[in-house]
Motif scaffolding. Structure first.
Motif, PDB file in Angstrom:
ATOM      1  N   ASP A  50      -7.711  -1.209  -5.351  1.00  0.00           N
ATOM      2  CA  ASP A  50      -7.410  -2.583  -5.991  1.00  0.00           C
ATOM      3  C   ASP A  50      -6.475  -2.642  -7.130  1.00  0.00           C
ATOM      4  OD1 ASP A  50      -9.290  -3.969  -4.676  1.00  0.00           O
ATOM      5  OD2 ASP A  50     -10.678  -3.782  -5.830  1.00  0.00           O
ATOM      6  N   LYS A  72      -3.072  -1.834  -4.919  1.00  0.00           N
ATOM      7  CA  LYS A  72      -2.720  -3.316  -4.406  1.00  0.00           C
ATOM      8  C   LYS A  72      -1.965  -4.148  -5.293  1.00  0.00           C
ATOM      9  CE  LYS A  72      -4.633  -7.228  -2.286  1.00  0.00           C
ATOM     10  NZ  LYS A  72      -5.872  -8.148  -2.286  1.00  0.00           N
ATOM     11  N   SER A 102      -1.136  -4.630   1.175  1.00  0.00           N
ATOM     12  CA  SER A 102      -2.493  -4.918   1.540  1.00  0.00           C
ATOM     13  C   SER A 102      -3.438  -3.751   1.050  1.00  0.00           C
ATOM     14  CB  SER A 102      -2.781  -5.261   2.895  1.00  0.00           C
ATOM     15  OG  SER A 102      -2.494  -3.891   3.616  1.00  0.00           O
ATOM     16  N   LYS A 103      -4.759  -3.797   0.938  1.00  0.00           N
ATOM     17  CA  LYS A 103      -5.583  -2.978   0.624  1.00  0.00           C
ATOM     18  C   LYS A 103      -5.836  -2.017   1.758  1.00  0.00           C
ATOM     19  CE  LYS A 103     -10.063  -2.376  -1.579  1.00  0.00           C
ATOM     20  NZ  LYS A 103     -11.314  -3.084  -2.172  1.00  0.00           N
ATOM     21  N   SER A 135      -3.236  -1.230   3.775  1.00  0.00           N
ATOM     22  CA  SER A 135      -2.192  -0.451   3.647  1.00  0.00           C
ATOM     23  C   SER A 135      -2.231   0.558   2.669  1.00  0.00           C
ATOM     24  CB  SER A 135      -1.009  -1.422   3.579  1.00  0.00           C
ATOM     25  OG  SER A 135       0.338  -0.433   3.282  1.00  0.00           O
ATOM     26  N   MET A 136      -2.870   0.384   1.476  1.00  0.00           N
ATOM     27  CA  MET A 136      -3.312   1.136   0.568  1.00  0.00           C
ATOM     28  C   MET A 136      -4.020   2.172   0.869  1.00  0.00           C
ATOM     29  SD  MET A 136      -1.363   0.439  -2.327  1.00  0.00           S
ATOM     30  CE  MET A 136      -0.101   0.091  -1.190  1.00  0.00           C
TER      31      MET A 136
END
Length: 175
Positions: A48, A51, A57-58, A60-61
């Motif tokens: 988070d 992000k 996006s989470k 993608s992270m």
């Protein structure tokens, strides 16, 4: 706050350079940016946190962090009372280099050696075949010589990688 803008500008310049440099070695710019961002953090980060900082996006992270963990550039850490996963960078640039390149080199060496060994078997089978003309056999012999030279190179490269992993390289090229 005075100086904050200059601080952010200085960090951003380094993060951009790291991102571009890592891209040269097959790591996406977004993964490079994430590593650069994490490098300047004094505390481990959650997905988070990442992000929010990068606006990605989470999912993608999570994918980016997984890539960095596989490359041993980021470690998952534990903190008492924290339920979310936390991640921090490996700050030893020497070790990061060693881990990153040895993983990439070993993978490349294994893939190429496997292909060469398979081709050598096929070429030797050509030499043993009775229905293959002499010109093809001569070309196969020539290819066998080239591939054996390539195998010698990959044996050398494996020894080089070994010297990085054992840190013996620092005997020849001190930190």
């Amino acid at each position: 706050m005075q100086g904050k803008e200059q601080l952010e500008k200085a960090r951003e310049r380094v993060i951009d350079a790291i991102s571009q440099n890592m891209n040269l070695y097959g790591v996406t710019p977004s993964v490079g940016r994430l590593w650069g961002l994490m490098y300047f953090q004094d505390e481990p980060m959650t997905l988070d946190d990442m992000k929010l900082e990068l606006g990605m996006s989470k999912t993608s992270m999570s994918t980016s962090v997984r890539s960095l963990v596989e490359l041993k550039m980021v470690d998952k850490v534990w903190k008492k009372g924290m339920r979310k996963d936390l991640y921090e960078v490996e700050e030893d640039w020497y070790q990061t280099f060693i881990d990153f390149f040895t993983i990439k080199w070993r993978s490349g060496v294994n893939m190429n050696v496997s292909a060469i060994e398979k081709s050598l078997k096929e070429l030797h089978a050509l030499l043993d075949a009775h229905d293959v003309n002499e010109e093809i056999k001569e070309t196969a012999r020539h290819d066998i010589d080239k591939l054996n030279n390539a195998l010698q190179y990959y044996q050398w490269l494996n020894r080089l990688v070994d010297s990085f992993e054992s840190h013996e390289i620092f005997t020849f090229v001190p930190k």
